[in-house]
Motif scaffolding. Structure first.
Motif, PDB file in Angstrom:
ATOM      1  N   VAL A  54       0.984   3.637   5.648  1.00 35.76           N
ATOM      2  CA  VAL A  54      -0.429   3.331   5.863  1.00 35.76           C
ATOM      3  C   VAL A  54      -1.126   4.618   6.277  1.00 35.76           C
ATOM      4  O   VAL A  54      -0.628   5.355   7.134  1.00 35.76           O
ATOM      5  CB  VAL A  54      -0.611   2.257   6.967  1.00 35.76           C
ATOM      6  N   GLN A  55      -2.272   4.875   5.664  1.00 35.80           N
ATOM      7  CA  GLN A  55      -3.023   6.078   6.003  1.00 35.80           C
ATOM      8  C   GLN A  55      -4.496   5.888   5.671  1.00 35.80           C
ATOM      9  O   GLN A  55      -4.863   4.970   4.936  1.00 35.80           O
ATOM     10  CB  GLN A  55      -2.463   7.267   5.244  1.00 35.80           C
ATOM     11  N   GLN A  56      -5.321   6.751   6.224  1.00 38.07           N
ATOM     12  CA  GLN A  56      -6.720   6.788   5.818  1.00 38.07           C
ATOM     13  C   GLN A  56      -6.875   7.988   4.903  1.00 38.07           C
ATOM     14  O   GLN A  56      -6.363   9.079   5.186  1.00 38.07           O
ATOM     15  CB  GLN A  56      -7.636   6.908   7.036  1.00 38.07           C
ATOM     16  N   HIS A  57      -7.555   7.766   3.794  1.00 38.76           N
ATOM     17  CA  HIS A  57      -7.711   8.833   2.811  1.00 38.76           C
ATOM     18  C   HIS A  57      -9.088   8.703   2.173  1.00 38.76           C
ATOM     19  O   HIS A  57      -9.395   7.685   1.550  1.00 38.76           O
ATOM     20  CB  HIS A  57      -6.607   8.731   1.753  1.00 38.76           C
ATOM     21  N   GLY A  58      -9.914   9.700   2.353  1.00 41.38           N
ATOM     22  CA  GLY A  58     -11.244   9.692   1.739  1.00 41.38           C
ATOM     23  C   GLY A  58     -12.095   8.504   2.169  1.00 41.38           C
ATOM     24  O   GLY A  58     -12.793   7.930   1.350  1.00 41.38           O
ATOM     25  N   GLY A  59     -12.015   8.123   3.448  1.00 38.76           N
ATOM     26  CA  GLY A  59     -12.811   7.009   3.937  1.00 38.76           C
ATOM     27  C   GLY A  59     -12.266   5.641   3.571  1.00 38.76           C
ATOM     28  O   GLY A  59     -12.926   4.627   3.761  1.00 38.76           O
ATOM     29  N   ARG A  60     -11.055   5.618   3.028  1.00 35.25           N
ATOM     30  CA  ARG A  60     -10.426   4.348   2.640  1.00 35.25           C
ATOM     31  C   ARG A  60      -9.101   4.203   3.371  1.00 35.25           C
ATOM     32  O   ARG A  60      -8.436   5.183   3.661  1.00 35.25           O
ATOM     33  CB  ARG A  60     -10.200   4.305   1.134  1.00 35.25           C
ATOM     34  N   VAL A  61      -8.731   2.956   3.641  1.00 35.39           N
ATOM     35  CA  VAL A  61      -7.405   2.661   4.177  1.00 35.39           C
ATOM     36  C   VAL A  61      -6.504   2.402   2.983  1.00 35.39           C
ATOM     37  O   VAL A  61      -6.859   1.655   2.066  1.00 35.39           O
ATOM     38  CB  VAL A  61      -7.439   1.430   5.115  1.00 35.39           C
ATOM     39  N   VAL A  62      -5.344   3.045   2.980  1.00 36.93           N
ATOM     40  CA  VAL A  62      -4.402   2.924   1.878  1.00 36.93           C
ATOM     41  C   VAL A  62      -3.054   2.466   2.439  1.00 36.93           C
ATOM     42  O   VAL A  62      -2.541   3.061   3.381  1.00 36.93           O
ATOM     43  CB  VAL A  62      -4.225   4.266   1.135  1.00 36.93           C
ATOM     44  N   CYS A  63      -2.507   1.420   1.846  1.00 38.38           N
ATOM     45  CA  CYS A  63      -1.175   0.932   2.196  1.00 38.38           C
ATOM     46  C   CYS A  63      -0.330   0.977   0.931  1.00 38.38           C
ATOM     47  O   CYS A  63      -0.744   0.467  -0.109  1.00 38.38           O
ATOM     48  CB  CYS A  63      -1.247  -0.494   2.743  1.00 38.38           C
ATOM     49  N   ILE A  64       0.830   1.595   1.041  1.00 39.55           N
ATOM     50  CA  ILE A  64       1.733   1.685  -0.103  1.00 39.55           C
ATOM     51  C   ILE A  64       3.076   1.072   0.293  1.00 39.55           C
ATOM     52  O   ILE A  64       3.647   1.436   1.317  1.00 39.55           O
ATOM     53  CB  ILE A  64       1.944   3.136  -0.564  1.00 39.55           C
ATOM     54  N   VAL A  65       3.544   0.130  -0.512  1.00 38.60           N
ATOM     55  CA  VAL A  65       4.872  -0.463  -0.338  1.00 38.60           C
ATOM     56  C   VAL A  65       5.668  -0.067  -1.569  1.00 38.60           C
ATOM     57  O   VAL A  65       5.273  -0.374  -2.693  1.00 38.60           O
ATOM     58  CB  VAL A  65       4.799  -2.005  -0.206  1.00 38.60           C
ATOM     59  N   GLU A  66       6.769   0.650  -1.346  1.00 37.75           N
ATOM     60  CA  GLU A  66       7.575   1.110  -2.473  1.00 37.75           C
ATOM     61  C   GLU A  66       9.051   0.901  -2.177  1.00 37.75           C
ATOM     62  O   GLU A  66       9.449   0.821  -1.014  1.00 37.75           O
ATOM     63  CB  GLU A  66       7.273   2.561  -2.816  1.00 37.75           C
ATOM     64  N   ASP A  67       9.826   0.808  -3.249  1.00 36.86           N
ATOM     65  CA  ASP A  67      11.245   0.538  -3.069  1.00 36.86           C
ATOM     66  C   ASP A  67      12.077   1.299  -4.087  1.00 36.86           C
ATOM     67  O   ASP A  67      11.549   1.875  -5.026  1.00 36.86           O
ATOM     68  CB  ASP A  67      11.518  -0.970  -3.157  1.00 36.86           C
ATOM     69  N   SER A  68      13.390   1.267  -3.852  1.00 39.20           N
ATOM     70  CA  SER A  68      14.319   1.936  -4.766  1.00 39.20           C
ATOM     71  C   SER A  68      15.022   0.926  -5.670  1.00 39.20           C
ATOM     72  O   SER A  68      16.088   1.205  -6.205  1.00 39.20           O
ATOM     73  CB  SER A  68      15.359   2.741  -3.971  1.00 39.20           C
ATOM     74  N   GLY A  69      14.409  -0.229  -5.839  1.00 41.07           N
ATOM     75  CA  GLY A  69      14.970  -1.273  -6.694  1.00 41.07           C
ATOM     76  C   GLY A  69      14.797  -0.960  -8.165  1.00 41.07           C
ATOM     77  O   GLY A  69      14.455   0.163  -8.548  1.00 41.07           O
ATOM     78  N   PRO A  70      14.989  -1.968  -9.010  1.00 41.19           N
ATOM     79  CA  PRO A  70      14.963  -1.761 -10.454  1.00 41.19           C
ATOM     80  C   PRO A  70      13.571  -1.586 -11.049  1.00 41.19           C
ATOM     81  O   PRO A  70      13.439  -1.205 -12.210  1.00 41.19           O
ATOM     82  CB  PRO A  70      15.619  -3.035 -11.000  1.00 41.19           C
ATOM     83  N   GLY A  71      12.525  -1.861 -10.283  1.00 39.10           N
ATOM     84  CA  GLY A  71      11.171  -1.760 -10.831  1.00 39.10           C
ATOM     85  C   GLY A  71      10.888  -2.914 -11.774  1.00 39.10           C
ATOM     86  O   GLY A  71      11.615  -3.902 -11.810  1.00 39.10           O
ATOM     87  N   LEU A  72       9.806  -2.788 -12.532  1.00 40.72           N
ATOM     88  CA  LEU A  72       9.394  -3.839 -13.466  1.00 40.72           C
ATOM     89  C   LEU A  72       8.994  -3.236 -14.794  1.00 40.72           C
ATOM     90  O   LEU A  72       8.454  -2.133 -14.844  1.00 40.72           O
ATOM     91  CB  LEU A  72       8.171  -4.587 -12.925  1.00 40.72           C
ATOM     92  N   ALA A  73       9.206  -3.995 -15.836  1.00 38.82           N
ATOM     93  CA  ALA A  73       8.686  -3.605 -17.147  1.00 38.82           C
ATOM     94  C   ALA A  73       7.167  -3.715 -17.099  1.00 38.82           C
ATOM     95  O   ALA A  73       6.618  -4.524 -16.344  1.00 38.82           O
ATOM     96  CB  ALA A  73       9.257  -4.528 -18.227  1.00 38.82           C
TER      97      ALA A  73
END
Length: 137
Positions: A54-73
């Motif tokens: 979670v961070q503030q960037h350019g006046g916006r709040v940004v939340c990123i959830v990422e994983d090392s799983g298989p991903g998606l097509a």
């Protein structure tokens, strides 16, 4: 969410560069975040990494959830949010409503959602961003 990660020997990481208080319903935003983290843990294999930032960037709040799983097509990632849609071949239990709930909460709060491949972890990356709130003191 930690017990779920521990049961699969997964690493659950959280990183925030600063305190952020995004505007909106705290309860609904918590449901949104919980659904994203739950999906990352649920659909990633044993010993996977799941990272929430979670961070503030350019006046916006940004939340990123990422994983090392298989991903998606690409075709499957475009369908995320359709009620009762479940990725074919998944052995995990669920109703297919989690992403639908995420999309509805995001729309209510005028948040943008981007789904892509995690550059660092290789699995799915979900980026949610919206107007910045007040910095917590």
């Amino acid at each position: 969410m930690a017990p779920k990660a521990i049961s699969k020997n997964q690493s659950l990481e959280f990183e925030a560069t600063e305190s952020c208080n995004p505007p909106g319903s705290e309860a609904l935003l918590a449901v949104l975040a919980r659904n994203l983290v739950d999906n990352a843990l649920r659909y990633s294999p044993r010993f996977a990494r799941v990272r929430v930032g979670v961070q503030q960037h350019g006046g916006r709040v940004v939340c990123i959830v990422e994983d090392s799983g298989p991903g998606l097509a690409d075709a499957d990632s475009r369908r995320l949010g359709e009620r009762f849609f479940r990725v074919p071949g998944s052995s995990e239990s669920g109703s297919g409503l989690g992403w639908s709930i995420v999309r509805r909460i995001a729309a209510f709060h005028q948040l943008e959602i981007e789904v892509s491949q995690s550059v660092e972890l290789g699995g799915l990356a979900v980026r949610v961003s919206g107007p910045g709130g007040h910095k917590a003191v």
